[in-house]
Scaffold this motif. Structure first.
Motif, PDB file in Angstrom:
ATOM      1  N   LEU A   1       0.844  -1.196   0.000  1.00 18.25           N
ATOM      2  CA  LEU A   1       0.000   0.000   0.000  1.00 18.25           C
ATOM      3  C   LEU A   1       0.879   1.246   0.000  1.00 18.25           C
ATOM      4  O   LEU A   1       2.103   1.158  -0.015  1.00 18.25           O
ATOM      5  CB  LEU A   1      -0.919  -0.021   1.223  1.00 18.25           C
ATOM      6  CG  LEU A   1      -1.788  -1.277   1.384  1.00 18.25           C
ATOM      7  CD1 LEU A   1      -2.565  -1.229   2.697  1.00 18.25           C
ATOM      8  CD2 LEU A   1      -2.739  -1.433   0.198  1.00 18.25           C
TER       9      LEU A   1
ATOM     10  N   ALA B   1      -6.185  -3.573  -3.592  1.00 17.30           N
ATOM     11  CA  ALA B   1      -5.118  -4.409  -3.040  1.00 17.30           C
ATOM     12  C   ALA B   1      -5.635  -5.771  -2.600  1.00 17.30           C
ATOM     13  O   ALA B   1      -6.827  -5.943  -2.311  1.00 17.30           O
ATOM     14  CB  ALA B   1      -4.456  -3.698  -1.855  1.00 17.30           C
TER      15      ALA B   1
ATOM     16  N   ARG C   1      -6.362   2.933  -4.275  1.00 20.20           N
ATOM     17  CA  ARG C   1      -5.565   1.756  -4.630  1.00 20.20           C
ATOM     18  C   ARG C   1      -6.331   0.480  -4.286  1.00 20.20           C
ATOM     19  O   ARG C   1      -6.851   0.330  -3.189  1.00 20.20           O
ATOM     20  CB  ARG C   1      -4.230   1.778  -3.891  1.00 20.20           C
ATOM     21  CG  ARG C   1      -3.296   0.650  -4.269  1.00 20.20           C
ATOM     22  CD  ARG C   1      -1.959   0.777  -3.542  1.00 20.20           C
ATOM     23  NE  ARG C   1      -1.159   1.860  -4.076  1.00 20.20           N
ATOM     24  CZ  ARG C   1      -0.389   1.762  -5.154  1.00 20.20           C
ATOM     25  NH1 ARG C   1      -0.341   0.612  -5.823  1.00 20.20           N
ATOM     26  NH2 ARG C   1       0.329   2.779  -5.574  1.00 20.20           N
TER      27      ARG C   1
ATOM     28  N   SER D   1      -1.045  -4.700  -5.358  1.00 19.01           N
ATOM     29  CA  SER D   1      -1.955  -3.555  -5.419  1.00 19.01           C
ATOM     30  C   SER D   1      -1.873  -2.896  -6.786  1.00 19.01           C
ATOM     31  O   SER D   1      -0.880  -3.044  -7.506  1.00 19.01           O
ATOM     32  CB  SER D   1      -1.640  -2.539  -4.319  1.00 19.01           C
ATOM     33  OG  SER D   1      -0.409  -1.894  -4.566  1.00 19.01           O
TER      34      SER D   1
END
Length: 275
Positions: free
Chosen positions: A125, A164, A162, A184
């Motif tokens: 992340l 993931a 994002r 991700s």
């Protein structure tokens, strides 16, 4: 096994930092991972009175205090909703519920253990580490830094859209992972992290540049061949080692499988977002 000669529940981070400058001192989070070593601790520094056991959600980020338990993160509705259950998947295999109720995120990330599930996941992340003296440091940089006497205070995870996913393989349930993978995607760029290699988790070299294998014209219905090609290309960029749990070659093969599964998961999230 460890022994403690002295104990101090500090009233400020400044006090904790000053006490921690002695090599015999140690910041005492949950104390769960300290059991893995054999150490005489001159002064155990307890941060539990500093209010660092909370998860704050803002419009831009999740801000997690270093004393937050792994169980609290595992069960946090906001983080699991935003990252499609990634936190629960990352943490559910760590020993047992009682252990996760005590182990802290700060202890899990600061030590940068090779087997660390949280390190692999948070590295995938957009994560920065807030240190008392060192300020904000991207986790990508922090993971390769030498240990020092600074104190990890908070973890900041961006909310930038994002997508993931996390995958791991264990020989037995609740054991340390044989291999772990974080994947991700932000727009057309992919980020792949591999942990339990058995060394520290790393970001796969050039994984962003390899994204052309899964270019935009394949995103809607990415072919099996394209995903497998991508997984194979990424795994070739990672260095694996051998230990009692698995050989380097076995880990390399596992990495292709886990990357493939995680990419499929991320692509399915992207499709759900279009519906």
């Amino acid at each position: 096994m460890y022994t403690i000669q002295g104990y101090e529940k500090v009233k400020s981070l400044e006090e904790a930092y000053e006490l921690n400058q002695k090599k015999s001192s140690a910041v005492f989070g949950g104390g769960m991972w300290l059991r893995l070593g054999n150490r005489a601790i001159g002064k155990a520094i307890d941060l539990s009175d500093l209010g660092l056991d909370k998860i704050e959600e803002t419009e831009e980020a999740f801000i997690i205090g270093c004393m937050t338990s792994l169980r609290d993160i595992e069960c946090h509705e906001g983080m699991n909703r935003y990252f499609h259950g990634m936190m629960k998947e990352t943490l559910r295999g760590i020993v047992g519920t009682q252990f996760r109720n005590t182990a802290t995120l700060g202890g899990s990330l600061y030590q940068r253990f090779g087997f660390s599930d949280p390190l692999t996941a948070f590295l995938a992340l957009d994560t920065t580490i807030e240190m008392y003296a060192g300020g904000r440091i991207p986790l990508d940089e922090f993971v390769s830094m030498d240990y020092d006497r600074d104190i990890l205070v908070r973890v900041h995870v961006k909310k930038n859209g994002r997508k993931a996913a996390y995958q791991s393989f264990r020989n037995t349930k609740t054991d340390f992972p044989v291999l772990s993978v974080g994947v991700s995607r932000l727009d057309s760029q992919w980020k792949i992290t591999v942990g339990a290699r058995p060394a520290r988790a790393v970001v796969a070299e050039n994984s962003g540049k390899l994204s052309e294998i899964l270019s935009e014209n394949l995103m809607k219905e990415a072919s099996e061949a394209a995903i497998r090609q991508f997984a194979s290309a990424v795994s070739e960029k990672v260095r694996f080692g051998s230990n009692m749990r698995a050989s380097s070659e076995y880990r390399r093969i596992l990495s292709e499988i886990l990357i493939y599964r995680a990419v499929r998961d991320v692509l399915s999230q992207s499709e759900e977002g279009k519906m």
